[in-house]
Write an enzyme that holds these catalytic residues in place. Structure first.
Site, PDB file in Angstrom:
ATOM      1  N   LEU A 143       1.208 -10.141 -14.793  1.00  0.00           N
ATOM      2  CA  LEU A 143       0.112  -9.832 -15.706  1.00  0.00           C
ATOM      3  C   LEU A 143      -0.233  -8.361 -15.554  1.00  0.00           C
ATOM      4  O   LEU A 143      -0.079  -7.791 -14.475  1.00  0.00           O
ATOM      5  CB  LEU A 143      -1.128 -10.677 -15.376  1.00  0.00           C
ATOM      6  CG  LEU A 143      -0.989 -12.204 -15.458  1.00  0.00           C
ATOM      7  CD1 LEU A 143      -2.294 -12.862 -15.014  1.00  0.00           C
ATOM      8  CD2 LEU A 143      -0.622 -12.642 -16.865  1.00  0.00           C
ATOM      9  N   ASP A 144      -0.711  -7.743 -16.647  1.00  0.00           N
ATOM     10  CA  ASP A 144      -1.177  -6.369 -16.554  1.00  0.00           C
ATOM     11  C   ASP A 144      -2.259  -6.275 -15.483  1.00  0.00           C
ATOM     12  O   ASP A 144      -2.981  -7.254 -15.213  1.00  0.00           O
ATOM     13  CB  ASP A 144      -1.774  -5.902 -17.892  1.00  0.00           C
ATOM     14  CG  ASP A 144      -0.723  -5.761 -18.985  1.00  0.00           C
ATOM     15  OD1 ASP A 144       0.470  -5.630 -18.640  1.00  0.00           O
ATOM     16  OD2 ASP A 144      -1.100  -5.793 -20.164  1.00  0.00           O
ATOM     17  N   ARG A 145      -2.387  -5.098 -14.909  1.00  0.00           N
ATOM     18  CA  ARG A 145      -3.343  -4.899 -13.805  1.00  0.00           C
ATOM     19  C   ARG A 145      -4.742  -5.407 -14.159  1.00  0.00           C
ATOM     20  O   ARG A 145      -5.398  -6.080 -13.355  1.00  0.00           O
ATOM     21  CB  ARG A 145      -3.410  -3.406 -13.460  1.00  0.00           C
ATOM     22  CG  ARG A 145      -4.351  -3.121 -12.308  1.00  0.00           C
ATOM     23  CD  ARG A 145      -4.346  -1.649 -11.921  1.00  0.00           C
ATOM     24  NE  ARG A 145      -4.752  -1.486 -10.545  1.00  0.00           N
ATOM     25  CZ  ARG A 145      -4.287  -0.566  -9.714  1.00  0.00           C
ATOM     26  NH1 ARG A 145      -3.385   0.288 -10.134  1.00  0.00           N
ATOM     27  NH2 ARG A 145      -4.703  -0.491  -8.473  1.00  0.00           N
TER      28      ARG A 145
END
Length: 326
Positions: A143-145
């Site tokens: 997942l994106d940060r």
């Protein structure tokens, strides 16, 4: 002499590949010389290195402790901190990743979910540092940060292999919650083409294919909303970098709090009103497919991550009653 019993995480690979991991600082020429001289044996017999290892095989290293220590460096990077575990069994763990945590390292000095997972497995006694000589647990999706929600970690070789395959085949159903700008009155199935500029870590989405682009598909339906924001259920059909954020922004409904693809004016408003500092995008539900291997007991299992506090705060403040259940 050191004796090693092969476990399930080491089985299935060539003997020489295993030795290269265990004695990871040793030249291959040294390993093959030791095999020829029977200083390294498999099940009490001379081996060539091409053998396929099985569980309970016995490896004996007729080497001094100093030599083993010299050629065997255990590299374990860990971080201490509490993980939110949604589900766990022998093979996998489903972690509720918070916004702000990297899924994997972007640079050598980063601390990511992988290091927290390593620390958790060591501290809970599920793995010992010795186990990391030849097997490293890892994550199967990213997942994106600044996106929160479910990340699947493989704790065993079988867990990693079967979950990685399921994500690769897109046979799992991945659902997200997103609070977006504007009124969305009906659902849609979006198709488009995405290209990522690695230099600025940003993507472009168009309706027609263009040079360097890849096809993307995103399905969504509104759950609740008011006159300025809508809570969406999003089915991520393909899983490209920044896909949900960029695809929704391309149709005029960017995710609230998204500094890269969103509206500066709206983001500032929600920051001032509710302290929103990152995109309100949450990987909240994962439905397992039919699995046929060692993880078949997980077939059709549904994993759910609770709504994070920042999203809940905005929903309550905007008087939006979320309805995420079928």
């Amino acid at each position: 002499m050191k004796e090693i019993v092969i476990g399930e995480n080491q089985a299935g690979q060539r003997f020489d590949k295993y030795l290269s991991k265990y004695l990871n600082e040793a030249p291959k020429s040294f390993l093959y010389k030791m095999l020829r001289k029977k200083n390294i044996t498999l099940n009490g017999k001379k081996a060539t290195g091409s053998e396929k290892l099985k569980e309970q095989d016995i490896v004996r290293l007729f080497l001094s402790e100093e030599t083993i220590d010299k050629f065997s460096q255990v590299k374990v990077e860990r971080s201490h901190g509490k993980l939110s575990i949604l589900y766990e069994d022998k093979h996998i763990a489903a972690v509720n990743k918070p916004s702000g945590m990297l899924s994997q390292k972007a640079s050598g000095s980063d601390v990511s979910l992988v290091e927290y997972l390593t620390g958790y497995l060591l501290e809970s006694g599920q793995m010992k540092e010795e186990d990391f000589r030849c097997f490293h647990p890892g994550i199967c999706n990213r997942l994106d940060r600044n996106t929160s929600g479910i990340v699947i970690a493989g704790k065993t070789l079988a867990g990693l292999q079967e979950m990685n395959e399921a994500f690769k085949l897109r046979s799992l159903k991945k659902e997200y919650l997103a609070l977006v700008e504007g009124v969305v009155s009906s659902g849609a199935y979006l198709k488009g083409y995405l290209h990522k500029d690695e230099k600025c870590n940003k993507v472009v989405v168009e309706k027609e294919p263009f040079e360097g682009s890849v096809p993307i598909e995103t399905e969504y339906r509104p759950l609740a909303g008011n006159q300025r924001v809508t809570l969406l259920n999003i089915h991520l059909v393909t899983g490209r970098s920044h896909q949900i954020r960029s695809h929704l922004a391309s149709i005029g409904h960017p995710v609230i709090g998204d500094g890269k693809y969103g509206s500066k004016k709206s983001n500032q408003l929600f920051c001032d009103s509710y302290g929103v500092k990152s995109q309100l995008l949450h990987a909240y539900r994962l439905t397992m497919p039919e699995l046929k291997g060692e993880l078949n007991y997980l077939s059709h299992k549904v994993l759910t991550a609770p709504i994070p506090s920042d999203m809940k705060r905005v929903l309550e403040g905007e008087h939006i009653e979320e309805s995420i259940h079928e």
